[in-house]
Design a protein around this motif. Structure first.
Motif, PDB file in Angstrom:
ATOM      1  N   SER A 131       0.599  -1.603   0.111  1.00 15.32           N
ATOM      2  CA  SER A 131       0.044   0.082  -0.086  1.00 15.32           C
ATOM      3  C   SER A 131       1.126   1.519  -0.258  1.00 15.32           C
ATOM      4  N   ASP A 133       0.022   3.922   1.433  1.00 12.41           N
ATOM      5  CA  ASP A 133      -1.453   4.720   1.912  1.00 12.41           C
ATOM      6  C   ASP A 133      -1.127   4.991   3.248  1.00 12.41           C
ATOM      7  N   LEU A 134      -0.909   3.307   3.394  1.00 10.08           N
ATOM      8  CA  LEU A 134      -1.446   3.106   4.920  1.00 10.08           C
ATOM      9  C   LEU A 134      -0.340   3.780   5.556  1.00 10.08           C
ATOM     10  N   ALA A 135      -0.310   4.458   7.128  1.00  6.87           N
ATOM     11  CA  ALA A 135       0.780   4.459   7.762  1.00  6.87           C
ATOM     12  C   ALA A 135       0.548   3.162   9.077  1.00  6.87           C
ATOM     13  N   GLY A 332      -5.728  -0.346   4.302  1.00 10.01           N
ATOM     14  CA  GLY A 332      -5.432  -0.299   2.788  1.00 10.01           C
ATOM     15  C   GLY A 332      -6.318   0.015   1.457  1.00 10.01           C
ATOM     16  N   GLY A 369      -2.388  -1.151   9.875  1.00  6.69           N
ATOM     17  CA  GLY A 369      -1.804   0.482   9.555  1.00  6.69           C
ATOM     18  C   GLY A 369      -3.314   0.679   9.900  1.00  6.69           C
ATOM     19  N   ARG A 373      -3.998   7.610  10.817  1.00  8.37           N
ATOM     20  CA  ARG A 373      -3.159   8.506  10.464  1.00  8.37           C
ATOM     21  C   ARG A 373      -2.671   7.599   8.973  1.00  8.37           C
ATOM     22  N   SER A 374      -3.170   6.928   8.387  1.00 11.09           N
ATOM     23  CA  SER A 374      -3.699   6.487   6.763  1.00 11.09           C
ATOM     24  C   SER A 374      -4.410   7.907   6.072  1.00 11.09           C
ATOM     25  N   ASN A 377      -2.090  10.895   5.378  1.00  7.17           N
ATOM     26  CA  ASN A 377      -0.997  10.562   4.932  1.00  7.17           C
ATOM     27  C   ASN A 377      -1.696  10.373   3.342  1.00  7.17           C
ATOM     28  N   HIS A 378      -2.675  10.073   3.678  1.00  9.15           N
ATOM     29  CA  HIS A 378      -2.938  10.205   2.112  1.00  9.15           C
ATOM     30  C   HIS A 378      -3.506  12.129   1.917  1.00  9.15           C
ATOM     31  N   ASN A 388       6.271   6.655   5.291  1.00  8.32           N
ATOM     32  CA  ASN A 388       6.373   5.917   6.395  1.00  8.32           C
ATOM     33  C   ASN A 388       7.760   5.568   6.830  1.00  8.32           C
TER      34      ASN A 388
END
Length: 636
Positions: A131, A133-135, A332, A369, A373-374, A377-378, A388
């Motif tokens: 992924s 975008d996954l934080a 994700g 994830g 946060r994701s 991040n996105h 990350n």
């Protein structure tokens, strides 16, 4: 028989259409069928298709890229991409630092462990994850479950070292379980956690957390209102912080994402400055205290693979592993859909599992994830998993040089961060939507909600999962079977209860089975067929003009599978029809059903010309013409 034939002829509908021949499926060996079944069960995405027709060198490259996705996008990485990832990485780090400290306290662990868990796991995921975008890092739900399950048998205050050992061991088993699911292609196991179950579970957990955190806030207020407000409450014990925050922040108003992203860090900074300036720690304000500086110390020597607590850490690892895996994969896939790229669920399981196994050896607890946060991040413009890495480097700098700054951070602010985050877990619109769509799912959700509040976290979750499985068993043992009628002016046949304009065909009982036929439901199906036949005959006695029953048609289009009990059910049903001078007709059985019927058809009864048809319309047309011909012969 002659009056019945005449009556049937006078009431039958005029239907004429071409009747197509039903062909038997091509023969396949047992090995071929087993191979196809295993492929569809464990490899529905056919991950090996990219290797077909490629030279050996290319296969090695593709294999390395499959195992380490960073090798796929890494060679094309550019400075422009890094600028976006740098901004997003620094942004999520500002959210990860206060959340990491808060969530560690949520799990009854030292705050420093939360920061450790925001350093090593993101680096591992950046190499193995698919992924963009996954934080990754600690999340509220896993922290809540880990802390509450371990705390039932070990006190984090009386025996903190043992509690920490069990937390790391549980993390190892969570990672082992997650990676095993991915390697064995068993990801469908996590699908037993339905949306209704998760919504109820998270809402119940949110209520528990909110009550615990509000208690701490009220105690602080009581200390400053001269005993006016709840003076009898006991002193706040920070070990009782066990809460739940994360899936809450949405992606609404992306232009203002930095407001919600920076708020926790700003709150921590301002509150720390106030406490330091006014020496509030000497006036009843509980603070974090001095935190250890430096990077993650190794913890593999703390893992326990034997002893009286082995069962506890395995159980805790499996439960937290499933929950965190469900959240991580769901998050994700959500953001992958927004950017129109694919996330391999099994690869994600392996990445998250290995991330936790490595983390358990480097003083980290369960990570996955995180939605909030994701989302940040996105919205911050992350392009790759380098965000990350930037976050991890920022946390590393914090661990090395900035830890003394958090010494005066008040625990009450961490509690406030948890409460504000946890509020979003109570999704009332989603609960209302479930109530409108499926009442049984609403009951499942309610059981998860009440079970978490009044029993325990894991028991409430187990209760909801058990009810969900019970619902599946009901659907298997009580499959849907409906009666069909003809839409006037067409050859279409639909459910009589659904389409009020549909009409029955005199002399025909047309049934549709809409589920696999197996040992668990053959008795039920037989009873329903017999009941409908009796009802038809009873109606025929009341309405003398109605043609008597001659044909029972079973539409098997929706029957995806059949076992030996199902075949025996059809054979017995045919014998029963023969005794009653009725004809049983099957419509559009799939290849697997036809193949098993063919093998069981020793007397050659199932594959006679008037027994199998492609559509209900063709069956009715053909049988009507046949009966009219027979009636004409008898009358002449």
């Amino acid at each position: 028989m002659e009056p019945n034939m005449s009556n049937f002829q006078s009431h039958c509908v005029e239907i004429s259409m071409e009747v197509h021949k039903v062909v038997t499926p091509p023969p396949k060996s047992t090995f071929e069928k087993l191979k196809n079944r295993l492929k569809e069960t464990f490899f529905p995405d056919d991950p090996l298709r990219q290797f077909k027709g490629q030279p050996l060198k290319k296969k090695w490259i593709l294999g390395a890229q499959y195992v380490f996705p960073i090798l796929r996008w890494g060679p094309d990485y550019s400075l422009k991409l890094f600028k976006s990832d740098l901004v997003s990485g620094l942004t999520i780090a500002s959210l990860a630092i206060p959340q990491g400290i808060s969530y560690a306290k949520l799990a009854n662990l030292p705050p420093i462990v939360g920061l450790y868990s925001s350093f090593v796991p993101p680096l591992v995921y950046a190499v193995l994850g698919s992924s963009r975008d996954l934080a990754v890092g600690p999340v509220s739900i896993a922290s809540l479950i880990l802390g509450s399950m371990l705390r039932q048998e070990v006190s984090p205050t009386k025996d903190p070292i043992l509690f920490l050992q069990l937390a790391f061991s549980s993390t190892f088993f969570a990672g082992l379980f997650q990676a095993s699911l991915g390697m064995l292609r068993l990801g469908f196991i996590i699908d037993f956690l339905s949306k209704a179950t998760l919504i109820g579970f998270m809402a119940g957990a949110a209520i528990i957390v909110s009550l615990q955190q509000l208690k701490s806030l009220l105690v602080v207020m009581a200390n400053y209102i001269d005993g006016f407000l709840l003076p009898s409450l006991p002193p706040f014990d920070e070990t009782h912080i066990f809460g739940e925050p994360e899936l809450c922040k949405s992606t609404k108003k992306p232009k203002l994402f930095w407001v919600s992203a920076g708020a926790p860090l700003v709150s921590v900074i301002l509150s720390t400055l106030v406490v330091f300036a006014f020496k509030a720690q000497h006036h009843g304000i509980s603070v974090i205290g001095k935190l250890q500086e430096g990077l993650n110390p190794p913890s593999w020597n703390m893992l326990q693979f034997s002893g009286s607590y082995l069962g506890l850490v395995i159980k805790t690892g499996i439960v937290t592993g499933i929950i965190s895996l469900t959240e991580g994969i769901a998050v994700g896939r959500t953001f992958a859909a927004l950017k129109n790229y694919q996330v391999d669920g099994n690869k994600e399981m392996i990445a998250i599992g290995l991330m936790n196994m490595v983390g358990s050896s480097t003083s980290c607890y369960v990570t996955t994830g995180a939605f909030s946060r994701s989302a940040v991040n996105h919205n911050a413009g992350a392009k790759t998993a380098v965000s990350n890495i930037v976050m991890a480097v920022t946390v590393m700098v914090t661990l090395l040089f900035l830890m003394p700054l958090f010494q005066y951070t008040p625990n009450v602010v961490l509690g406030a961060i948890i409460v504000t985050a946890v509020v979003g877990l109570i999704d009332i619109p989603a609960a209302y939507q479930i109530w409108k769509i499926d009442k049984f799912d609403f009951i499942v959700m309610l059981c998860a909600f009440l079970g978490v509040i009044f029993i325990s976290v894991q028991d409430g979750l187990a209760l909801a999962v058990g009810l969900s499985i019970f619902k599946i068993l009901l659907q298997v043992t009580r499959p849907k079977m409906v009666t069909l009628g003809n839409i006037p002016g067409s050859h279409i046949y639909r459910n009589l209860d659904h389409y009020k304009e549909a009409v029955t065909i005199p002399g025909f009982l047309i049934l549709s089975v809409e589920a696999p036929i197996n040992f668990a439901n053959t008795t039920y199906l037989n009873e329903k067929v017999m009941r409908w036949m009796e009802e038809y005959e009873a109606e025929n006695e009341e309405k003398t003009k109605q043609a008597s029953l001659h044909f029972v048609i079973l539409d098997l289009s929706a029957v995806s599978a059949i076992d030996t009990s199902g075949v025996a059910f059809l054979k017995d049903l045919k014998k029963t029809m023969d005794k009653r001078d009725l004809e049983l007709v099957l419509v559009n059985p799939i290849s697997e059903v036809m193949e098993k019927l063919q093998r069981a058809d020793e007397a050659g009864e199932f594959f006679q010309p008037d027994f199998l048809y492609l559509t209900v319309g063709e069956a009715v047309a053909s049988l009507t013409a046949t009966m009219k011909a027979r009636s004409s012969q008898l009358l002449s």
